[in-house]
Every structure is written in C-alpha cells, then in structure tokens.
Design an enzyme around this catalytic site. Structure first.
Site, short mmCIF file in Angstrom:
data_model
loop_
_atom_site.label_atom_id
_atom_site.label_comp_id
_atom_site.label_asym_id
_atom_site.label_seq_id
_atom_site.Cartn_x
_atom_site.Cartn_y
_atom_site.Cartn_z
N ARG A 278 47.23 65.93 106.77
CA ARG A 278 46.19 64.99 107.20
C ARG A 278 45.25 65.62 108.22
NH1 ARG A 278 48.86 59.67 106.23
NH2 ARG A 278 47.57 58.01 107.07
N ARG B 266 42.20 53.51 112.58
CA ARG B 266 42.69 54.39 111.50
C ARG B 266 41.53 55.06 110.78
NH1 ARG B 266 46.02 50.81 107.73
NH2 ARG B 266 46.53 52.68 106.59
N ARG C 254 50.68 44.60 106.58
CA ARG C 254 51.19 45.71 107.39
C ARG C 254 50.57 45.63 108.77
NH1 ARG C 254 50.47 51.28 104.01
NH2 ARG C 254 49.67 51.93 106.02
N LYS D 125 46.38 55.18 97.21
CA LYS D 125 47.28 56.33 97.06
C LYS D 125 48.71 55.87 96.75
CE LYS D 125 46.67 58.20 101.16
NZ LYS D 125 45.71 57.28 101.76
N ARG E 129 45.00 43.56 101.89
CA ARG E 129 46.27 44.11 101.39
C ARG E 129 47.47 43.33 101.94
NH1 ARG E 129 47.18 50.44 101.45
NH2 ARG E 129 46.89 50.27 103.70
P1 AMP Z 1 50.09 55.99 105.71
O1 AMP Z 1 51.04 55.01 105.10
O2 AMP Z 1 50.03 57.30 104.97
O3 AMP Z 1 48.74 55.40 105.97
O4 AMP Z 1 50.71 56.37 107.15
C1 AMP Z 1 50.99 55.39 108.13
C2 AMP Z 1 50.99 56.02 109.51
O5 AMP Z 1 52.00 57.05 109.59
C3 AMP Z 1 49.70 56.73 109.91
O6 AMP Z 1 48.72 55.83 110.42
C4 AMP Z 1 50.21 57.70 110.99
O7 AMP Z 1 50.48 57.01 112.21
C5 AMP Z 1 51.55 58.14 110.40
N1 AMP Z 1 51.38 59.32 109.52
C6 AMP Z 1 51.60 59.39 108.18
N2 AMP Z 1 51.37 60.62 107.72
C7 AMP Z 1 50.98 61.36 108.78
C8 AMP Z 1 50.57 62.70 108.94
N3 AMP Z 1 50.50 63.56 107.90
N4 AMP Z 1 50.23 63.12 110.18
C9 AMP Z 1 50.31 62.30 111.23
N5 AMP Z 1 50.66 61.01 111.17
C10 AMP Z 1 51.00 60.52 109.94
#
Ligand code: AMP
Length: 214
Positions: free
Chosen positions: A84, A166, A155, A13, A123
C-alpha cells in the site's frame, strides 16, 4: 500463479478477491482481514484501523513475510490490500526475491473518488464475509444477509468521518504506488465502474490468457 489486487477503498477488491480465489483455488492474503482479526486482541492495531490510518510498514511487512512462509501459498496467492506504499512494494520485491516467488499480474481496479464515496457510504457487511451496498445491491430483507440471515453492519472505518481520512491516506501514500507499478509489464488496469460480473469477467479472461502463455 500469484497476483496483486489493488484499488482505492470501495473499489470492490474484497468482492472480486473472493471470486478469484474461489475460481482459481488460490489463497486470499488480505492484510485488511488480518488486521481486523488482530485488532480484537491488540489495542494499538485497533487504533490505526478505527482512524483509517495505515499500520506502520515494518509491522505489515513482517506479518506478510511470515504468512508467505506457510505451505499453502504454493497453490498460488492473491495479495489484497498489500502493498500500500512504495516502501512496502520495495520490501515485497526483496522478500519475493529471497523466497524465489514471482508475481504474475498486478490488477488495478480503477474507480474515481466520487463513486468510491458513494459506494463506501452504502456498504454493509455480514460476519460471514458477504458485502452489500445499499445504494446498488440491497439485501432482499433490509439489514439482513441474503446468504446467512446474519445482521448487516457498517464497518467502523466506513463511517463518514473515517472515510475521508482513508481516502486522504490513499491519495498521499498509495497513489504513488500505482505509478511505480504502472511502469512494470505486470500492471493491468481494470475499469471498476463496470458491473461486478463484468469486472470479474475481465480479470478472469486475463488470468486464463496468462495461464496459456506461461
Ligand atoms: P482494508 O480492508 O484493506 O481497507 O484495510 C483495513 C485497514 O487495515 C486499513 O485502513 C489499514 O489501517 C490496515 N491495513 C490493511 N492493509 C494495510 C497495509 N498494507 N499497510 C498498512 N495498513 C494496512
């Protein structure tokens, strides 16, 4: 035009989002990026991120709502990582309605779990935003970013113990959202097993075609 980009962790993404916003001159609204910034000054946010858990809906929804008040979103935006959960989607529907904003397409990058685990474990990211996968797209010099020669790191939420959590969170809380959006005519399923450029080509074609129709 406004878009939502969805897909499991590791579906690509972030990479696709960068290409889309660059090509179409729209704003990238990544809740993950916003929280990675917020965790530097908030211990409670940091805890959710390092454990792979979702930040509570009311915090995310508030943050997105505030962001959507900024003027730059009038250029169009790409929501990446939000919504989400089904509840977040319902809240998004409400806030968009009240602001008279509509979503034009919801792209879902479809990648099965086995592939996702392979991609995430390899990654490596740079602070400049570039992302590599040592199993597929290795940097020219090991551990160094091709673009800026910065140090590549894993990360913290890509580490093996967190990835499992996750993916569990994704399966339980985000998968039902796919079914929710599949019922709408905005939903577009993209085969995320194709190469990075093929995935982008498909998204690109779709956006261009929609622009003509609207
Ligand atoms: P991502 O980079 O989109 O995988 O987001 C990294 C982390 O940010 C996730 O594992 C969550 O802890 C938090 N996060 C990002 N977007 C959301 C969301 N829409 N709702 C809740 N937590 C989020």
């Amino acid at each position: 035009m406004n878009y939502i980009l969805m897909g499991p962790p590791g579906a690509g993404k972030g990479t696709q989002a960068k290409k889309i916003v660059e090509k179409f001159g729209i704003v990238h609204l990544s809740t993950g990026d916003m929280f990675r910034e917020a965790k530097k000054s908030s211990e409670s946010i940091r805890k959710f991120l390092v454990s792979g858990q979702l930040v509570p809906d009311e915090i995310v929804v508030n943050m997105v709502e505030k962001r959507l008040e900024k003027d730059d979103i009038k250029k169009g935006f790409l929501l990446d990582g939000f919504p989400r959960t089904v509840n977040q989607a319902l809240e998004l529907d409400k806030m968009l309605k009240s602001k008279n904003i509509k979503i034009d397409v919801i792209f879902f990058i479809d990648v099965h779990f086995e592939e996702v685990v392979k991609r995430i474990s390899g990654r490596r990211v740079c602070s400049c935003g570039a992302s590599y996968c040592v199993n597929f797209i290795s940097p020219k010099v090991k551990g160094k970013c091709d673009a800026c020669n910065g140090e590549l790191i894993q990360r913290s939420d890509d580490k093996e113990n967190v990835v499992k959590d996750r993916l569990d969170v994704y399966e339980k809380q985000t998968s039902p959202l796919i079914d929710y959006y599949k019922k709408t005519e905005l939903f577009v399923d993209i085969d995320g097993l194709k190469s990075e450029s093929e995935v982008f080509e498909k998204i690109n074609k779709y956006i261009e075609a929609k622009k003509i129709v609207f």
